[in-house]
Every structure is written in structure tokens, then in C-alpha cells.
Write a protein that holds these residues in place. Structure first.
Motif, PDB file in Angstrom:
ATOM      1  N   GLY A  20     -10.238 -94.232 -70.229  1.00 16.74           N
ATOM      2  CA  GLY A  20     -11.174 -95.260 -70.625  1.00 16.74           C
ATOM      3  C   GLY A  20     -12.497 -95.235 -69.880  1.00 16.74           C
ATOM      4  N   VAL A  21     -12.648 -94.289 -68.969  1.00 17.40           N
ATOM      5  CA  VAL A  21     -13.881 -94.125 -68.201  1.00 17.40           C
ATOM      6  C   VAL A  21     -14.486 -92.771 -68.554  1.00 17.40           C
ATOM      7  CG1 VAL A  21     -14.858 -93.951 -65.886  1.00 17.40           C
ATOM      8  CG2 VAL A  21     -12.984 -95.540 -66.314  1.00 17.40           C
ATOM      9  N   LEU A  22     -15.767 -92.759 -68.880  1.00 16.64           N
ATOM     10  CA  LEU A  22     -16.429 -91.508 -69.242  1.00 16.64           C
ATOM     11  C   LEU A  22     -16.505 -90.604 -68.021  1.00 16.64           C
ATOM     12  CD1 LEU A  22     -17.912 -90.006 -71.537  1.00 16.64           C
ATOM     13  CD2 LEU A  22     -20.024 -90.985 -70.635  1.00 16.64           C
ATOM     14  N   ARG A  23     -16.023 -89.377 -68.169  1.00 15.25           N
ATOM     15  CA  ARG A  23     -16.000 -88.443 -67.048  1.00 15.25           C
ATOM     16  C   ARG A  23     -16.655 -87.127 -67.445  1.00 15.25           C
ATOM     17  NH1 ARG A  23     -12.840 -90.572 -63.139  1.00 15.25           N
ATOM     18  NH2 ARG A  23     -11.338 -92.133 -63.803  1.00 15.25           N
ATOM     19  N   PHE A  24     -17.450 -86.605 -66.533  1.00 13.86           N
ATOM     20  CA  PHE A  24     -18.088 -85.299 -66.697  1.00 13.86           C
ATOM     21  C   PHE A  24     -17.428 -84.324 -65.734  1.00 13.86           C
ATOM     22  CE2 PHE A  24     -21.296 -88.408 -67.811  1.00 13.86           C
ATOM     23  CZ  PHE A  24     -21.844 -87.893 -68.966  1.00 13.86           C
ATOM     24  N   SER A  25     -17.434 -83.053 -66.097  1.00  8.13           N
ATOM     25  CA  SER A  25     -16.910 -82.002 -65.230  1.00  8.13           C
ATOM     26  C   SER A  25     -18.058 -81.072 -64.865  1.00  8.13           C
ATOM     27  CB  SER A  25     -15.807 -81.215 -65.937  1.00  8.13           C
ATOM     28  OG  SER A  25     -14.721 -82.050 -66.225  1.00  8.13           O
ATOM     29  N   PRO A  26     -18.765 -81.366 -63.780  1.00  3.25           N
ATOM     30  CA  PRO A  26     -19.957 -80.574 -63.461  1.00  3.25           C
ATOM     31  C   PRO A  26     -19.651 -79.119 -63.124  1.00  3.25           C
ATOM     32  CG  PRO A  26     -19.419 -82.034 -61.658  1.00  3.25           C
ATOM     33  CD  PRO A  26     -18.514 -82.404 -62.797  1.00  3.25           C
ATOM     34  N   HIS A  27     -18.424 -78.826 -62.781  1.00  3.27           N
ATOM     35  CA  HIS A  27     -18.091 -77.453 -62.408  1.00  3.27           C
ATOM     36  C   HIS A  27     -17.581 -76.641 -63.593  1.00  3.27           C
ATOM     37  CE1 HIS A  27     -14.524 -79.946 -62.064  1.00  3.27           C
ATOM     38  NE2 HIS A  27     -13.805 -78.872 -62.269  1.00  3.27           N
ATOM     39  N   TRP A  28     -17.132 -77.285 -64.645  1.00  2.00           N
ATOM     40  CA  TRP A  28     -16.628 -76.576 -65.811  1.00  2.00           C
ATOM     41  C   TRP A  28     -16.675 -77.472 -67.013  1.00  2.00           C
ATOM     42  CZ3 TRP A  28     -12.971 -77.270 -69.538  1.00  2.00           C
ATOM     43  CH2 TRP A  28     -12.702 -76.178 -70.341  1.00  2.00           C
ATOM     44  N   PRO A  29     -17.188 -77.048 -68.121  1.00  2.00           N
ATOM     45  CA  PRO A  29     -17.951 -75.844 -68.383  1.00  2.00           C
ATOM     46  C   PRO A  29     -19.451 -76.055 -68.162  1.00  2.00           C
ATOM     47  CG  PRO A  29     -17.482 -76.872 -70.468  1.00  2.00           C
ATOM     48  CD  PRO A  29     -16.845 -77.735 -69.390  1.00  2.00           C
ATOM     49  N   ASN A  30     -19.835 -77.193 -67.613  1.00  2.00           N
ATOM     50  CA  ASN A  30     -21.260 -77.416 -67.327  1.00  2.00           C
ATOM     51  C   ASN A  30     -21.636 -76.795 -65.989  1.00  2.00           C
ATOM     52  OD1 ASN A  30     -21.589 -79.179 -69.611  1.00  2.00           O
ATOM     53  ND2 ASN A  30     -20.543 -80.744 -68.437  1.00  2.00           N
ATOM     54  N   ALA A  31     -22.681 -76.013 -65.981  1.00  2.00           N
ATOM     55  CA  ALA A  31     -23.187 -75.447 -64.729  1.00  2.00           C
ATOM     56  C   ALA A  31     -23.963 -76.521 -63.978  1.00  2.00           C
ATOM     57  CB  ALA A  31     -24.094 -74.245 -65.012  1.00  2.00           C
ATOM     58  N   LEU A  32     -23.982 -76.438 -62.672  1.00  2.00           N
ATOM     59  CA  LEU A  32     -24.683 -77.444 -61.871  1.00  2.00           C
ATOM     60  C   LEU A  32     -26.159 -77.544 -62.219  1.00  2.00           C
ATOM     61  CD1 LEU A  32     -23.032 -76.967 -58.374  1.00  2.00           C
ATOM     62  CD2 LEU A  32     -22.733 -78.866 -59.976  1.00  2.00           C
ATOM     63  N   ASP A  33     -26.765 -76.437 -62.609  1.00  2.00           N
ATOM     64  CA  ASP A  33     -28.188 -76.477 -62.934  1.00  2.00           C
ATOM     65  C   ASP A  33     -28.464 -77.062 -64.324  1.00  2.00           C
ATOM     66  OD1 ASP A  33     -27.175 -74.334 -64.348  1.00  2.00           O
ATOM     67  OD2 ASP A  33     -28.796 -72.975 -63.838  1.00  2.00           O
ATOM     68  N   GLU A  34     -27.426 -77.493 -65.025  1.00  3.47           N
ATOM     69  CA  GLU A  34     -27.589 -78.101 -66.341  1.00  3.47           C
ATOM     70  C   GLU A  34     -27.640 -79.630 -66.290  1.00  3.47           C
ATOM     71  OE1 GLU A  34     -25.474 -74.911 -69.282  1.00  3.47           O
ATOM     72  OE2 GLU A  34     -24.167 -76.327 -68.244  1.00  3.47           O
ATOM     73  N   TRP A  35     -27.599 -80.231 -65.102  1.00  2.00           N
ATOM     74  CA  TRP A  35     -27.535 -81.688 -65.009  1.00  2.00           C
ATOM     75  C   TRP A  35     -28.750 -82.392 -65.592  1.00  2.00           C
ATOM     76  CZ3 TRP A  35     -23.844 -84.933 -64.992  1.00  2.00           C
ATOM     77  CH2 TRP A  35     -22.598 -84.524 -64.560  1.00  2.00           C
ATOM     78  N   GLU A  36     -29.922 -81.784 -65.497  1.00  2.00           N
ATOM     79  CA  GLU A  36     -31.091 -82.418 -66.096  1.00  2.00           C
ATOM     80  C   GLU A  36     -30.885 -82.581 -67.596  1.00  2.00           C
ATOM     81  OE1 GLU A  36     -35.929 -82.031 -66.442  1.00  2.00           O
ATOM     82  OE2 GLU A  36     -34.846 -80.616 -65.198  1.00  2.00           O
ATOM     83  N   GLN A  37     -30.375 -81.555 -68.251  1.00  2.00           N
ATOM     84  CA  GLN A  37     -30.113 -81.639 -69.689  1.00  2.00           C
ATOM     85  C   GLN A  37     -28.997 -82.642 -69.983  1.00  2.00           C
ATOM     86  OE1 GLN A  37     -31.886 -80.306 -72.238  1.00  2.00           O
ATOM     87  NE2 GLN A  37     -30.626 -81.694 -73.429  1.00  2.00           N
ATOM     88  N   VAL A  38     -27.994 -82.705 -69.119  1.00  2.00           N
ATOM     89  CA  VAL A  38     -26.913 -83.678 -69.296  1.00  2.00           C
ATOM     90  C   VAL A  38     -27.490 -85.098 -69.275  1.00  2.00           C
ATOM     91  CG1 VAL A  38     -24.826 -84.661 -68.247  1.00  2.00           C
ATOM     92  CG2 VAL A  38     -25.101 -82.180 -68.382  1.00  2.00           C
ATOM     93  N   LEU A  39     -28.380 -85.379 -68.330  1.00  2.00           N
ATOM     94  CA  LEU A  39     -28.977 -86.710 -68.244  1.00  2.00           C
ATOM     95  C   LEU A  39     -29.853 -87.009 -69.456  1.00  2.00           C
ATOM     96  CD1 LEU A  39     -29.859 -86.825 -64.450  1.00  2.00           C
ATOM     97  CD2 LEU A  39     -27.947 -87.944 -65.619  1.00  2.00           C
TER      98      LEU A  39
END
Length: 52
Positions: A20-39
């Protein structure tokens, strides 16, 4: 929360709502340098959900 998850997934953002809580996985499959796009995508998804 389900609508936001659906919009983020549609935008190509990997996330889950296992408890019930939105969770992101910054290590897989999102690369750490993709956080700007995630936001940016999260802002877009929130706008879509609010618009209805």
C-alpha cells in the motif's frame, strides 16, 4: 495510489505498491543517474492522476 502506480508504469518508471506504499527500486532496474527523470515523471503522473 493504484492510479499513480499505473501512470508511473505507463511512463516507464519501475515501482511497486506491495503493502500500500509506493516504492521505488533505485538499484534495479532504475540506474542511480536516472533519478531526475524519475522525479519529472512522478510530477507528470501526479498531474495526470489529479486531472482525473
Amino acid at each position: 495510489m493504484v492510479e499513480l502506480h499505473r501512470e508511473l508504469t505507463h511512463l516507464g518508471i519501475a515501482c511497486a505498491i506491495p503493502d500500500g506504499v509506493l516504492r521505488f527500486s533505485p538499484h534495479w532496474p532504475n540506474a542511480l543517474d536516472e533519478w531526475e527523470q524519475v522525479l519529472l515523471s512522478t510530477d507528470e503522473a501526479l498531474a495526470r492522476v489529479r486531472k482525473g
